[in-house]
Design an enzyme around this catalytic site. Structure first.
Site, short mmCIF file in Angstrom:
data_model
loop_
_atom_site.label_atom_id
_atom_site.label_comp_id
_atom_site.label_asym_id
_atom_site.label_seq_id
_atom_site.Cartn_x
_atom_site.Cartn_y
_atom_site.Cartn_z
N LEU A 125 -1.03 10.50 -0.86
CA LEU A 125 -0.16 11.13 0.13
C LEU A 125 1.29 10.68 0.02
O LEU A 125 2.08 10.88 0.93
CB LEU A 125 -0.67 10.85 1.55
CG LEU A 125 -1.96 11.56 1.93
CD1 LEU A 125 -2.43 11.13 3.31
CD2 LEU A 125 -1.80 13.06 1.87
N CYS A 148 -2.30 2.54 3.29
CA CYS A 148 -2.43 3.71 4.17
C CYS A 148 -3.86 4.27 4.17
O CYS A 148 -4.42 4.54 5.22
CB CYS A 148 -1.45 4.79 3.76
SG CYS A 148 0.26 4.26 3.86
N HIS A 149 -4.44 4.44 2.98
CA HIS A 149 -5.78 5.01 2.88
C HIS A 149 -6.69 4.24 1.95
O HIS A 149 -7.80 4.67 1.66
CB HIS A 149 -5.70 6.48 2.46
CG HIS A 149 -4.96 7.31 3.45
ND1 HIS A 149 -3.65 7.67 3.29
CD2 HIS A 149 -5.34 7.81 4.65
CE1 HIS A 149 -3.25 8.36 4.33
NE2 HIS A 149 -4.24 8.47 5.18
N GLY A 150 -6.21 3.11 1.42
CA GLY A 150 -7.08 2.23 0.66
C GLY A 150 -7.23 2.51 -0.82
O GLY A 150 -8.25 2.16 -1.40
N PRO A 163 -9.00 7.16 -2.20
CA PRO A 163 -8.87 8.63 -2.25
C PRO A 163 -7.84 9.17 -3.24
O PRO A 163 -7.79 10.38 -3.45
CB PRO A 163 -8.47 8.98 -0.82
CG PRO A 163 -7.71 7.79 -0.35
CD PRO A 163 -8.40 6.61 -0.99
#
Length: 184
Positions: A125, A148-150, A163
């Site tokens: 992202l 943020c999302h790993g 991701p």
């Protein structure tokens, strides 16, 4: 008595007349004036000098010690420059490329094994991963970690977990000398 005509019609002279010359001269001056008036507007569409200056960035690698990373800005984006240790290079080259989500051998991502240069923007992202500072978490694979999302990246900037769909991007760069590189 014979009538002399003072209003006799005369035949127009053959070739170009003074009126034709004035018409051509006026047309040429009008076109030239229009071009001069429009030129500043056309020129204003060229990229600004600061934009052209951002097209490339030269980096002096002399102060970067082995195992250290720096961040420079290129085209408004962070670029990670890491002076990899022998252990980091070995770790990156020992990975089975076929097992990766976005397969890429370490040798194709670097021009000199000790220098890794990447655009520091997470491919999930657009976050900026951690791992540039010694105290930052570097994820499970010793490279970078996007909190943020790993997403986890290895010592070659390849996505290994999380991701993110793609590896960190390698920008165009050229080594000018052994201690200087131009990005872009």
């Amino acid at each position: 008595m014979a009538e002399t005509s003072t209003n006799a019609q005369s035949t127009p002279p053959q070739g170009e007349t003074r009126r034709d010359f004035l018409l051509y001269a006026t047309t040429v001056m009008g076109v030239a004036g229009t071009a001069l008036a429009v030129w500043p507007f056309i020129h204003s569409m060229n990229p600004a000098a600061d934009t052209l200056a951002m097209a490339t960035t030269e980096v002096d690698l002399t102060p970067v010690a082995e195992g250290q990373s720096i961040t420079v800005t290129w085209r408004g984006k962070p670029v990670f420059v890491r002076h990899r240790t022998a252990a980091e290079i070995e770790m990156a080259r020992s990975v089975v490329v076929a097992d990766l989500r976005d397969p890429a051998a370490d040798e194709t991502r670097v021009k000199k094994p000790e220098w890794l240069i990447l655009v520091g923007v997470c491919t999930h992202l657009g976050c900026i991963p951690l791992g540039q500072k010694p105290a930052d978490p570097r994820g499970d694979f010793g490279g970078w970690f996007c909190p943020c999302h790993g997403s986890h990246y290895d010592t070659s900037g390849r996505v290994r977990k999380g991701p993110a769909p793609l590896n960190l991007k390698v920008p165009d760069y050229t080594f000018l000398t052994d201690t200087s590189v131009r990005i872009g």
